[in-house]
Design a protein around this motif. Sequence first.
Motif, PDB file in Angstrom:
ATOM      1  N   LEU A   1      10.374 -29.902  26.005  1.00 32.33           N
ATOM      2  CA  LEU A   1      10.586 -28.637  25.385  1.00 32.33           C
ATOM      3  C   LEU A   1      11.079 -28.299  26.323  1.00 32.33           C
ATOM      4  O   LEU A   1      12.416 -27.481  26.777  1.00 32.33           O
ATOM      5  CB  LEU A   1       9.603 -28.014  24.795  1.00 32.33           C
ATOM      6  CG  LEU A   1       9.772 -26.386  24.889  1.00 32.33           C
ATOM      7  CD1 LEU A   1      10.567 -26.278  23.616  1.00 32.33           C
ATOM      8  CD2 LEU A   1       8.149 -26.124  24.328  1.00 32.33           C
ATOM      9  N   LEU A   2      10.568 -28.287  28.169  1.00 33.67           N
ATOM     10  CA  LEU A   2      11.642 -27.740  28.772  1.00 33.67           C
ATOM     11  C   LEU A   2      12.284 -28.258  29.537  1.00 33.67           C
ATOM     12  O   LEU A   2      13.114 -27.549  30.312  1.00 33.67           O
ATOM     13  CB  LEU A   2      10.086 -26.921  30.421  1.00 33.67           C
ATOM     14  CG  LEU A   2       8.761 -27.146  29.887  1.00 33.67           C
ATOM     15  CD1 LEU A   2       8.083 -27.342  31.300  1.00 33.67           C
ATOM     16  CD2 LEU A   2       8.469 -25.499  29.485  1.00 33.67           C
ATOM     17  N   THR A   3      13.196 -28.858  28.592  1.00 36.74           N
ATOM     18  CA  THR A   3      13.972 -29.994  29.578  1.00 36.74           C
ATOM     19  C   THR A   3      14.872 -29.283  28.253  1.00 36.74           C
ATOM     20  O   THR A   3      15.988 -29.083  28.865  1.00 36.74           O
ATOM     21  CB  THR A   3      13.920 -30.975  29.071  1.00 36.74           C
ATOM     22  OG1 THR A   3      12.448 -32.214  30.273  1.00 36.74           O
ATOM     23  CG2 THR A   3      14.943 -32.104  29.869  1.00 36.74           C
ATOM     24  N   TRP A   4      14.784 -28.778  26.900  1.00 31.31           N
ATOM     25  CA  TRP A   4      15.535 -28.400  26.791  1.00 31.31           C
ATOM     26  C   TRP A   4      15.170 -27.024  27.050  1.00 31.31           C
ATOM     27  O   TRP A   4      17.236 -27.032  26.212  1.00 31.31           O
ATOM     28  CB  TRP A   4      14.550 -28.445  24.835  1.00 31.31           C
ATOM     29  CG  TRP A   4      15.927 -28.546  24.051  1.00 31.31           C
ATOM     30  CD1 TRP A   4      16.933 -28.674  23.826  1.00 31.31           C
ATOM     31  CD2 TRP A   4      15.469 -27.894  21.931  1.00 31.31           C
ATOM     32  NE1 TRP A   4      17.907 -29.077  22.299  1.00 31.31           N
ATOM     33  CE2 TRP A   4      16.527 -27.938  21.318  1.00 31.31           C
ATOM     34  CE3 TRP A   4      14.144 -27.820  22.289  1.00 31.31           C
ATOM     35  CZ2 TRP A   4      17.036 -27.673  20.523  1.00 31.31           C
ATOM     36  CZ3 TRP A   4      14.374 -27.151  20.685  1.00 31.31           C
ATOM     37  CH2 TRP A   4      15.616 -27.625  20.113  1.00 31.31           C
ATOM     38  N   ARG A   5      15.012 -26.508  27.667  1.00 32.63           N
ATOM     39  CA  ARG A   5      15.047 -25.213  27.767  1.00 32.63           C
ATOM     40  C   ARG A   5      15.991 -25.109  29.123  1.00 32.63           C
ATOM     41  O   ARG A   5      16.634 -23.927  29.964  1.00 32.63           O
ATOM     42  CB  ARG A   5      13.902 -24.733  27.747  1.00 32.63           C
ATOM     43  CG  ARG A   5      13.439 -23.485  26.681  1.00 32.63           C
ATOM     44  CD  ARG A   5      14.225 -22.748  26.486  1.00 32.63           C
ATOM     45  NE  ARG A   5      13.678 -22.275  25.389  1.00 32.63           N
ATOM     46  CZ  ARG A   5      14.400 -20.826  24.588  1.00 32.63           C
ATOM     47  NH1 ARG A   5      15.963 -20.817  24.768  1.00 32.63           N
ATOM     48  NH2 ARG A   5      14.039 -20.305  23.652  1.00 32.63           N
ATOM     49  N   GLY A   6      16.686 -26.407  29.803  1.00 34.91           N
ATOM     50  CA  GLY A   6      16.983 -26.264  30.868  1.00 34.91           C
ATOM     51  C   GLY A   6      16.709 -26.537  32.400  1.00 34.91           C
ATOM     52  O   GLY A   6      17.253 -26.936  33.202  1.00 34.91           O
ATOM     53  N   LYS A   7      15.132 -27.629  32.077  1.00 37.17           N
ATOM     54  CA  LYS A   7      14.620 -26.910  33.458  1.00 37.17           C
ATOM     55  C   LYS A   7      13.861 -28.978  33.228  1.00 37.17           C
ATOM     56  O   LYS A   7      12.382 -28.959  32.571  1.00 37.17           O
ATOM     57  CB  LYS A   7      13.329 -26.290  34.147  1.00 37.17           C
ATOM     58  CG  LYS A   7      12.562 -26.211  35.461  1.00 37.17           C
ATOM     59  CD  LYS A   7      14.203 -26.832  36.531  1.00 37.17           C
ATOM     60  CE  LYS A   7      14.099 -25.148  36.314  1.00 37.17           C
ATOM     61  NZ  LYS A   7      14.924 -25.286  37.266  1.00 37.17           N
ATOM     62  N   GLU A   8      13.898 -29.847  34.104  1.00 37.69           N
ATOM     63  CA  GLU A   8      13.414 -31.067  33.422  1.00 37.69           C
ATOM     64  C   GLU A   8      12.069 -31.799  33.979  1.00 37.69           C
ATOM     65  O   GLU A   8      11.593 -30.744  35.198  1.00 37.69           O
ATOM     66  CB  GLU A   8      14.819 -32.258  33.869  1.00 37.69           C
ATOM     67  CG  GLU A   8      15.506 -32.735  33.285  1.00 37.69           C
ATOM     68  CD  GLU A   8      16.624 -34.209  33.664  1.00 37.69           C
ATOM     69  OE1 GLU A   8      16.321 -34.275  34.847  1.00 37.69           O
ATOM     70  OE2 GLU A   8      17.445 -34.191  32.807  1.00 37.69           O
ATOM     71  N   ARG A   9      11.082 -32.791  33.465  1.00 39.27           N
ATOM     72  CA  ARG A   9       9.656 -32.576  33.681  1.00 39.27           C
ATOM     73  C   ARG A   9       9.530 -32.588  35.138  1.00 39.27           C
ATOM     74  O   ARG A   9       8.763 -31.867  35.883  1.00 39.27           O
ATOM     75  CB  ARG A   9       9.210 -33.463  33.045  1.00 39.27           C
ATOM     76  CG  ARG A   9       8.154 -33.373  33.554  1.00 39.27           C
ATOM     77  CD  ARG A   9       7.359 -35.011  32.893  1.00 39.27           C
ATOM     78  NE  ARG A   9       5.766 -34.791  32.917  1.00 39.27           N
ATOM     79  CZ  ARG A   9       5.070 -35.780  32.522  1.00 39.27           C
ATOM     80  NH1 ARG A   9       5.705 -36.266  31.253  1.00 39.27           N
ATOM     81  NH2 ARG A   9       3.458 -35.581  33.195  1.00 39.27           N
TER      82      ARG A   9
END
Length: 273
Positions: free
Chosen positions: A165-173
């Motif tokens: 979800l954070l990746t989708w929002r622009g910040k990979e894990r």
Amino acid sequence: MSVGGARRVRGGGAGGGRSWWSRRFVEAMESGAEAGRLAREGGYAAPGAVRGVKVAPGEALAEVRGSGSRPYRVSLILPTLDEEQWATVIAALAGQPLFRARLLAGHLPPEVERVFEILGIALFPRGLDDLTLTCSCPGWGYPCTHVAAALYALADSLDADPFLLLTWRGKERGVFLSELRTRARTASETRPGPAESGAGPDRDLPYPAHPATPPLPEAAAEFWSAPKLPPLPVRQGPSRPTALATDPPGDDNGALVRELEPLYERLIAPDGP
């Protein structure tokens, strides 16, 4: 695995998994669709219908089998957060030791969504209107069965890894966790100590006052003279033991005290044992 900067994950069946973030995502998607339509179309997402979901910053891609010989390509586009927004979010999370510890352990506590809300930033899309959905199929339905299948497969993927979800929002894990650690370490190193913050136990306490120095005698001869010492105290007789100042319970006649007093007197005598 990663393909072109995106992370490939397996999709599952409809239903959105069991985690709170997966259910939250499905609820948001279903609330923005025609009543029951997305849920009905989600039945199309049987195991194997969605070959896989690749999640990259701003876009999730999937291939969904349809009636044709070749799978249809589905794109789910979500606006990413800018660097200033991410810096604000990471600073807020780094300042919460419990949230930070759970995130670094691979969990997504529900309170994280509340932190986003307080900052005025959406963690989840609020509905289908927040997404740009495209499919290579010739159908006109919105969303089509392939998009619905991809959304439910994405929910299953989020269930397995909330950091997608954070990746989708622009910040990979990896980047997110690295910046979270760095921000927490920087905040710890720059936090003022007790002396700097004024919170120490000795804050605003005055220095102890020195005793006043007596004036020097006017005559030089008096400088070397000293006042007479006070007389030595007269030695009193042995006092009664403090521990036996009152009769112990059950010793109404003072027999126990009388037995112990001679022993006590011997112990305190100058030439005692």
